[in-house]
Write a protein that holds these residues in place. Structure first.
Motif, PDB file in Angstrom:
ATOM      1  N   ASN A 290       0.818  -1.212   0.000  1.00 32.77           N
ATOM      2  CA  ASN A 290       0.000   0.000   0.000  1.00 32.77           C
ATOM      3  C   ASN A 290       0.854   1.266   0.000  1.00 32.77           C
ATOM      4  OD1 ASN A 290      -2.450  -1.304  -0.080  1.00 32.77           O
ATOM      5  ND2 ASN A 290      -2.700  -1.352   2.132  1.00 32.77           N
ATOM      6  N   ILE A 291       1.950   1.240   0.756  1.00 33.07           N
ATOM      7  CA  ILE A 291       2.859   2.397   0.776  1.00 33.07           C
ATOM      8  C   ILE A 291       3.439   2.622  -0.611  1.00 33.07           C
ATOM      9  CG2 ILE A 291       5.081   3.219   1.654  1.00 33.07           C
ATOM     10  CD1 ILE A 291       4.395   1.772   4.288  1.00 33.07           C
ATOM     11  N   PHE A 292       3.859   1.547  -1.242  1.00 31.21           N
ATOM     12  CA  PHE A 292       4.457   1.645  -2.572  1.00 31.21           C
ATOM     13  C   PHE A 292       3.452   2.155  -3.598  1.00 31.21           C
ATOM     14  CE2 PHE A 292       5.649  -0.243  -6.678  1.00 31.21           C
ATOM     15  CZ  PHE A 292       6.948   0.255  -6.805  1.00 31.21           C
ATOM     16  N   LEU A 293       2.240   1.616  -3.570  1.00 37.19           N
ATOM     17  CA  LEU A 293       1.234   1.988  -4.570  1.00 37.19           C
ATOM     18  C   LEU A 293       0.727   3.415  -4.391  1.00 37.19           C
ATOM     19  CD1 LEU A 293      -0.940  -1.266  -4.768  1.00 37.19           C
ATOM     20  CD2 LEU A 293       0.797  -0.492  -6.388  1.00 37.19           C
ATOM     21  N   SER A 294       0.448   3.799  -3.156  1.00 35.58           N
ATOM     22  CA  SER A 294      -0.198   5.102  -2.925  1.00 35.58           C
ATOM     23  C   SER A 294       0.785   6.263  -2.920  1.00 35.58           C
ATOM     24  CB  SER A 294      -0.955   5.069  -1.594  1.00 35.58           C
ATOM     25  OG  SER A 294      -0.047   4.888  -0.519  1.00 35.58           O
ATOM     26  N   SER A 295       1.992   6.059  -2.378  1.00 34.45           N
ATOM     27  CA  SER A 295       2.921   7.170  -2.204  1.00 34.45           C
ATOM     28  C   SER A 295       3.976   7.275  -3.295  1.00 34.45           C
ATOM     29  CB  SER A 295       3.618   7.049  -0.840  1.00 34.45           C
ATOM     30  OG  SER A 295       2.663   7.037   0.192  1.00 34.45           O
ATOM     31  N   LEU A 296       4.345   6.158  -3.880  1.00 33.14           N
ATOM     32  CA  LEU A 296       5.379   6.187  -4.910  1.00 33.14           C
ATOM     33  C   LEU A 296       4.778   6.123  -6.311  1.00 33.14           C
ATOM     34  CD1 LEU A 296       8.057   3.906  -3.201  1.00 33.14           C
ATOM     35  CD2 LEU A 296       8.009   6.399  -3.310  1.00 33.14           C
TER      36      LEU A 296
ATOM     37  N   LEU B 125      -1.147   5.537  -7.050  1.00 29.23           N
ATOM     38  CA  LEU B 125      -2.323   4.824  -7.555  1.00 29.23           C
ATOM     39  C   LEU B 125      -3.398   4.794  -6.478  1.00 29.23           C
ATOM     40  CD1 LEU B 125      -0.617   1.772  -9.319  1.00 29.23           C
ATOM     41  CD2 LEU B 125      -1.438   3.895 -10.369  1.00 29.23           C
ATOM     42  N   ASP B 126      -4.637   4.826  -6.910  1.00 23.95           N
ATOM     43  CA  ASP B 126      -5.770   4.778  -5.983  1.00 23.95           C
ATOM     44  C   ASP B 126      -6.174   3.325  -5.744  1.00 23.95           C
ATOM     45  OD1 ASP B 126      -7.759   5.568  -4.318  1.00 23.95           O
ATOM     46  OD2 ASP B 126      -9.185   6.067  -5.914  1.00 23.95           O
ATOM     47  N   THR B 127      -5.241   2.537  -5.259  1.00 24.42           N
ATOM     48  CA  THR B 127      -5.455   1.110  -4.992  1.00 24.42           C
ATOM     49  C   THR B 127      -5.036   0.822  -3.564  1.00 24.42           C
ATOM     50  OG1 THR B 127      -4.981   0.576  -7.300  1.00 24.42           O
ATOM     51  CG2 THR B 127      -4.914  -1.246  -5.714  1.00 24.42           C
ATOM     52  N   TYR B 128      -5.827  -0.008  -2.867  1.00 22.65           N
ATOM     53  CA  TYR B 128      -5.572  -0.243  -1.454  1.00 22.65           C
ATOM     54  C   TYR B 128      -5.857  -1.698  -1.113  1.00 22.65           C
ATOM     55  CZ  TYR B 128      -5.883   0.272   3.637  1.00 22.65           C
ATOM     56  OH  TYR B 128      -5.691   0.146   4.980  1.00 22.65           O
ATOM     57  N   PHE B 129      -4.894  -2.352  -0.464  1.00 25.64           N
ATOM     58  CA  PHE B 129      -5.073  -3.727  -0.003  1.00 25.64           C
ATOM     59  C   PHE B 129      -5.480  -3.713   1.462  1.00 25.64           C
ATOM     60  CE2 PHE B 129      -2.524  -4.385  -3.722  1.00 25.64           C
ATOM     61  CZ  PHE B 129      -2.905  -5.625  -4.207  1.00 25.64           C
ATOM     62  N   LEU B 130      -6.506  -4.480   1.774  1.00 26.32           N
ATOM     63  CA  LEU B 130      -6.901  -4.643   3.167  1.00 26.32           C
ATOM     64  C   LEU B 130      -5.822  -5.431   3.913  1.00 26.32           C
ATOM     65  CD1 LEU B 130     -10.668  -5.444   2.591  1.00 26.32           C
ATOM     66  CD2 LEU B 130      -9.720  -3.331   3.521  1.00 26.32           C
ATOM     67  N   PHE B 131      -5.983  -5.576   5.212  1.00 25.25           N
ATOM     68  CA  PHE B 131      -5.037  -6.283   6.072  1.00 25.25           C
ATOM     69  C   PHE B 131      -3.787  -5.442   6.297  1.00 25.25           C
ATOM     70  CE2 PHE B 131      -6.395 -10.465   7.272  1.00 25.25           C
ATOM     71  CZ  PHE B 131      -5.410 -10.902   8.151  1.00 25.25           C
TER      72      PHE B 131
ATOM     73  N   ASP C 136      -0.544   5.875   6.769  1.00 25.36           N
ATOM     74  CA  ASP C 136      -0.923   7.274   6.961  1.00 25.36           C
ATOM     75  C   ASP C 136       0.307   8.184   6.905  1.00 25.36           C
ATOM     76  OD1 ASP C 136      -3.064   9.195   7.607  1.00 25.36           O
ATOM     77  OD2 ASP C 136      -1.918   9.486   9.451  1.00 25.36           O
ATOM     78  N   ILE C 137       1.416   7.730   7.474  1.00 25.89           N
ATOM     79  CA  ILE C 137       2.658   8.520   7.422  1.00 25.89           C
ATOM     80  C   ILE C 137       3.080   8.742   5.973  1.00 25.89           C
ATOM     81  CG2 ILE C 137       5.147   8.432   7.889  1.00 25.89           C
ATOM     82  CD1 ILE C 137       4.476   7.007  10.521  1.00 25.89           C
ATOM     83  N   ALA C 138       3.040   7.684   5.178  1.00 24.74           N
ATOM     84  CA  ALA C 138       3.482   7.767   3.785  1.00 24.74           C
ATOM     85  C   ALA C 138       2.552   8.663   2.955  1.00 24.74           C
ATOM     86  CB  ALA C 138       3.560   6.374   3.180  1.00 24.74           C
ATOM     87  N   THR C 139       1.249   8.495   3.109  1.00 19.73           N
ATOM     88  CA  THR C 139       0.308   9.283   2.292  1.00 19.73           C
ATOM     89  C   THR C 139       0.309  10.757   2.703  1.00 19.73           C
ATOM     90  OG1 THR C 139      -1.472   8.586   3.795  1.00 19.73           O
ATOM     91  CG2 THR C 139      -1.196   7.336   1.760  1.00 19.73           C
ATOM     92  N   THR C 140       0.450  11.013   4.008  1.00 15.75           N
ATOM     93  CA  THR C 140       0.521  12.405   4.471  1.00 15.75           C
ATOM     94  C   THR C 140       1.765  13.093   3.917  1.00 15.75           C
ATOM     95  OG1 THR C 140      -0.668  11.843   6.510  1.00 15.75           O
ATOM     96  CG2 THR C 140       0.602  13.894   6.504  1.00 15.75           C
ATOM     97  N   ALA C 141       2.885  12.388   3.908  1.00 12.84           N
ATOM     98  CA  ALA C 141       4.115  12.943   3.350  1.00 12.84           C
ATOM     99  C   ALA C 141       3.946  13.256   1.863  1.00 12.84           C
ATOM    100  CB  ALA C 141       5.271  11.965   3.560  1.00 12.84           C
TER     101      ALA C 141
ATOM    102  N   LYS D  65       3.337  15.706  -4.019  1.00  9.76           N
ATOM    103  CA  LYS D  65       3.438  14.567  -4.932  1.00  9.76           C
ATOM    104  C   LYS D  65       2.134  14.298  -5.688  1.00  9.76           C
ATOM    105  CE  LYS D  65       7.667  13.686  -3.860  1.00  9.76           C
ATOM    106  NZ  LYS D  65       8.729  13.865  -4.872  1.00  9.76           N
ATOM    107  N   LEU D  66       1.035  14.920  -5.279  1.00  8.73           N
ATOM    108  CA  LEU D  66      -0.243  14.632  -5.919  1.00  8.73           C
ATOM    109  C   LEU D  66      -0.528  15.633  -7.038  1.00  8.73           C
ATOM    110  CD1 LEU D  66      -2.303  13.728  -2.734  1.00  8.73           C
ATOM    111  CD2 LEU D  66      -0.895  12.246  -4.170  1.00  8.73           C
TER     112      LEU D  66
END
Length: 296
Positions: free
Chosen positions: A40-46, A49-55, A62-67, A73-74
């Motif tokens: 999720n960190i790799f997909l959303s922050s690097l 992509l608007d893709t999210y894995f549960l678990f 949250d740290i990665a997306t906030t950064a 970056k958006l």
């Protein structure tokens, strides 16, 4: 989650085996949390992509997306929609430092899973950290119906870890509390040697089936003990406990964490398994009679 390893029911499964399976499932769930969080960190922050894995764990994600947001970056449309256009973004170093921190926190769950093979205290530490992660999720979003699956998976991981810790505690007490773990039955002094022999033979688990030696497989370890030839063999995804030419227990594993199978043979507990590190073994009444190191 039930049957995460693809395990099928083992008909000779004792309480010890069931508890061990519960502990291994908790370990696997920790690995899954670490993996899904890193993805999720790799997909959303690097990759943005608007893709999210549960678990996934919430805090490192949250740290990665906030950064990513505060380091610009958006897309420009994102900042315009939130009225943040023209804001001064944080430096690039802050972004990559946040990503490293987030991945390090995610990696802790994998490290705890590995260390918990030797000491259950590491699983307790993982439970504490993941419980804090869950509280942070609730404090950040409250009761949000759109996050119901996130809440459910967080609660499930907490329950799984708690059950694994409880199982480890019960395993330590089995010799005192569980008659299934006792490998022999006390005989009175008046019993003759022949009576003891007949009683021992009677205390033998029923065989599942005759072994198919023509089926391609790998013998992990073998031994000759208590008058029998004993094998621990893997065929495709199934590990078999073979005594002479009969399969007395088996277990199906997609991946192979620490595990064991066992059966009662002539009054003796015959156990075969893998220690989760590098050694396969055969035990008779809790004592190792054969072991072999190999990479699995």
């Amino acid at each position: 989650m039930a049957n995460l390893f693809g395990n099928r029911s083992v008909r000779t499964e004792t309480l010890h085996t069931r508890l061990l399976r519960r502990y291994v499932t908790a370990q696997f769930n920790l690995f899954l949390v670490a993996l899904c969080t890193a993805i999720n960190i790799f997909l959303s922050s690097l990759l943005l992509l608007d893709t999210y894995f549960l678990f996934s764990a919430f805090v490192p994600y949250d740290i990665a997306t906030t950064a990513a947001v505060f380091c610009g970056k958006l897309s420009p449309e994102f900042y315009e929609e939130l009225g943040m256009q023209g804001m001064t973004f944080l430096p690039e170093g802050f972004f990559f430092g946040s990503i490293i921190l987030a991945l390090a926190i995610a990696g802790l769950y994998a490290i705890f899973a590995i260390l918990s093979k030797k000491k259950v205290g590491w699983m307790v530490a993982a439970l504490v950290i993941y419980s804090i992660d869950t509280m942070m999720l609730f404090f950040s979003y409250g009761v949000d119906i759109s996050l119901i699956l996130d809440y459910a998976f967080h609660i499930w991981v907490i329950v799984s870890l708690s059950m694994g810790i409880a199982a480890a505690g019960r395993i330590k007490k089995l010799p005192e509390e569980d008659p299934e773990s006792v490998s022999s039955v006390e005989s009175s002094e008046q019993e003759t040697e022949e009576e003891e022999r007949l009683m021992a033979v009677a205390r033998t688990s029923p065989a599942f089936r005759a072994v198919d030696w023509n089926q391609k497989g790998k013998i992990r370890v073998q031994a000759e003990a208590i008058g029998h030839k004993i094998y621990f063999r893997r065929v495709k995804r199934i590990n078999e406990l073979i005594v002479d030419d009969q399969v007395y227990a088996d277990i199906e594993l997609l991946i192979e964490p620490a595990h064991s199978v066992e059966a009662m043979i002539d009054g003796h507990v015959v156990q075969a398994g893998y220690d989760g590190a590098i050694t396969c073994y055969i035990k008779i009444d809790g004592k190792i009679v054969a072991k072999k190191r190999q990479l699995i």
